[in-house]
Enzyme design. Structure first.
Site, PDB file in Angstrom:
ATOM      1  N   LYS A  80      -2.206  -5.014 -52.242  1.00 12.36           N
ATOM      2  CA  LYS A  80      -2.156  -3.676 -51.625  1.00 12.36           C
ATOM      3  C   LYS A  80      -0.716  -3.179 -51.563  1.00 12.36           C
ATOM      4  CE  LYS A  80      -3.779  -1.376 -47.360  1.00 12.36           C
ATOM      5  NZ  LYS A  80      -4.517  -1.588 -46.090  1.00 12.36           N
ATOM      6  N   SER A 150      -8.232   1.125 -45.072  1.00 13.58           N
ATOM      7  CA  SER A 150      -7.196   1.667 -45.936  1.00 13.58           C
ATOM      8  C   SER A 150      -6.934   0.815 -47.183  1.00 13.58           C
ATOM      9  CB  SER A 150      -5.891   1.810 -45.145  1.00 13.58           C
ATOM     10  OG  SER A 150      -5.451   0.530 -44.696  1.00 13.58           O
ATOM     11  N   SER A 174      -9.655  -2.388 -41.978  1.00 17.58           N
ATOM     12  CA  SER A 174      -9.263  -1.912 -43.309  1.00 17.58           C
ATOM     13  C   SER A 174      -9.473  -2.901 -44.452  1.00 17.58           C
ATOM     14  CB  SER A 174      -7.790  -1.472 -43.296  1.00 17.58           C
ATOM     15  OG  SER A 174      -7.648  -0.288 -42.575  1.00 17.58           O
TER      16      SER A 174
END
Lengths: 470, 79
Positions: A80, A150, A174
């Site tokens: 990420k 996210s 997330s």
């Protein structure tokens, strides 16, 4: 010949171990998948093709000369984009960090690279992982629906078969939310299990890093590669990292699984998810687990407590940036950051009191009921159309889709307990969803064992979305 | 993500929020002040839900831990 991209991380690891494939082959098949799917799904913020191939060649040479370092050696993964990677773009989904090349990697990345894993690319995330703007990533399960966040790009990359596994971060859900939406296994481990040094913070006391994969065993292998005490991280726990796969096949006979129906099966849970998770519970009973009904009214304050803590801690981190580069923030993120500054300190501390109250109650329930885990749906709804996220729910339940999505996930961040989302169904509209297991502190191995007992009886994790137009 | 909850009909003058923010070094346009005011009213109502429980004698979790030499945070293992 088997399409390597269709195999799971642990399966390709076994093939590498047997000398049947090379690390270069794995990187190449991932890169071909990226080339094919990225124009449609946009999972990656940046792809590290040359660097990954070079690392794969080095891994193959080392494996030929002296064997593998471990099960992750030679395996490509996604990371990420809010996680620092030395000398490689880390833009956190924000113009504020455009072009940023960290001079060090996050400890979890250092650990994984030391274990021989290869970073094939950085995956998209919402700006600073707040979850309020709309990144370009789209899920092949439904291009018009919200793919989760996210850790949006990590979820999309793994479900699109352009990555065998990826790292996400989780402050309120997330990792688990995009895992549920994309038919993946997603773990938020115990607070302190994985170092958050080198991860751009959302809220220091709630942030976690964790793996997103197609199968339970893959997830356990990745977590083992990331975890461990880190003196650079004041929240890191000095706990030994066990072999999370050691008891994977031990089954659930005699284990006690708690069900809190008032909160996790409230009226906002749609019927298809309710029925499927009820069948998961029945399955565990059939496998020999004891189902224990519990009551935790304190769950009702977890959403308000978490929001308040996120706003206050997050805005403290952004104080300087928002003043110096406020115009570069997405307007929705900027508003959230400004909001946190205007909340009274008494509200922050009251939220922390509420958190303490919840943690104490949850701990008491685990202890007095001798629970091994707590189980419920990961999300009350599968997902929602992107243009309806903040509209009233289409089924008439008095909430917005985005308000419902984290209803079940915040509490584990407040408690710091391990929580895992596991695929368990697909709606009649073709949208996947999962169930969530919450375990005892630092007993991720038991959570994986319980999850695996279900996974091996079903094939949800094998289901795949076809990408329209490809 | 919609932070906070909509539960209050009370309003706050957006100009007051704008002035407060300016005092804190945050320059808001009138439009931003309107939006932030609405968000603030919702979020300030969040603590109302805590009133269902008695929090009077509970020491907030992080404060309790920051005073410890060992900053090892263990989730629900230590209540």
């Amino acid at each position: 010949m088997t399409d390597l991209n269709e195999l799971s991380l642990s399966e390709v690891s076994d093939l590498l171990e047997a000398g049947e494939i090379s690390s270069v082959e794995l990187v190449e098949v991932n890169l071909r998948a990226i080339e094919k799917t990225e124009p449609v799904v946009h999972a990656y913020a940046s792809v590290l093709a040359e660097e990954a191939l070079e690392a794969a060649r080095a891994a193959d040479e080392e494996i030929a000369a002296s064997g593998r370092r471990g099960p992750l050696h030679g395996l490509p993964i996604g990371v990420k984009d809010n996680i620092y990677t030395e000398g490689r773009l880390t833009e956190c989904g924000s113009r504020v960090m455009a072009g940023f090349l960290p001079d060090h990697s996050a400890t979890c990345v250092v650990n994984l690279e030391r274990a021989g894993a290869i970073i094939i690319g950085k995956t998209h995330c919402h700006e600073f992982a707040y979850g309020v703007n709309t990144p370009p990533s789209r899920s092949p399960w439904n291009m018009d629906c919200y793919p989760g966040g996210s850790s949006i790009g990590s979820g999309v990359a793994v479900t699109s078969r352009s990555s065998f596994g990826a790292l996400g971060t989780d402050t309120g859900g997330s990792i688990r939310v995009p895992a549920s939406i994309n038919n993946l296994v997603g773990m938020k481990a115990s607070f302190g299990r994985v170092s958050i040094y080198g991860v751009v913070p959302v809220a220091w006391s709630l942030d976690h890093v964790g793996p997103m994969t197609r199968r339970v065993k893959d997830n356990a292998l990745l977590l083992a590669g990331m975890a461990g005490y880190d003196p650079k991280d004041p929240t890191s726990a000095n706990q030994p990292v066990p072999d999370f796969c050691a008891d994977l096949e031990a089954g659930v006979a005699g284990l006690r699984i708690g069900i809190e129906r008032d909160y996790f099966f409230y009226d906002g849970v749609i019927d298809e998810i309710r029925e499927s998770v009820e069948s998961v519970i029945a399955e565990y009973q059939r496998l020999g687990a004891e189902i224990v009904e519990i009551s935790l009214p304190e769950l009702e304050i977890t959403q308000d407590a978490l929001f308040t803590i996120v706003l206050c801690e997050g805005s403290t981190w952004h104080r300087k940036l928002i003043r110096e580069q406020g115009d570069k923030y997405d307007p929705a993120t900027r508003a959230i950051v400004q909001l946190g500054e205007l909340l009274p300190a008494t509200h922050y501390l009251a939220a922390q009191q509420a958190r303490s109250l919840y943690r104490t109650a949850l701990n008491r329930a685990f202890r007095e009921q001798r629970l091994d885990a707590m189980l419920g749906p990961t999300m009350p709804i599968p997902t929602a159309p992107l243009d309806m996220l903040n509209a009233p729910r289409a089924d008439g339940y008095p909430d917005t889709p985005v308000g419902s999505m984290c209803h079940h996930t915040f509490n584990a961040n407040l408690a710091g307990l391990p929580a895992l989302s596991v695929p368990c169904g697909i709606t009649s509209d073709g949208l996947p969803f999962g169930f969530q297991l919450t375990g005892r502190a630092f007993d991720e191995a038991l959570v994986y064992r319980i999850a695996y007992a279900y996974e091996r009886e079903h094939d949800w994790h094998e289901r795949k979305a076809e990408i329209a137009g490809l | 993500m919609s932070y906070g909850r909509a539960s209050s009909d009370e309003t706050l003058d957006a100009a007051v929020v704008q002035a407060l923010a300016k005092k804190m070094g945050l320059d808001l346009s009138a439009e931003e002040a309107e939006m932030l005011t609405a968000l603030l009213m919702n979020q300030l109502a969040a603590v109302e839900s805590f009133n269902a429980f008695d929090l009077q004698d509970i020491v907030p979790a992080p404060i309790f831990r920051l005073g410890r030499v060992d900053t090892d945070l263990r989730g629900a293992s230590d209540d």
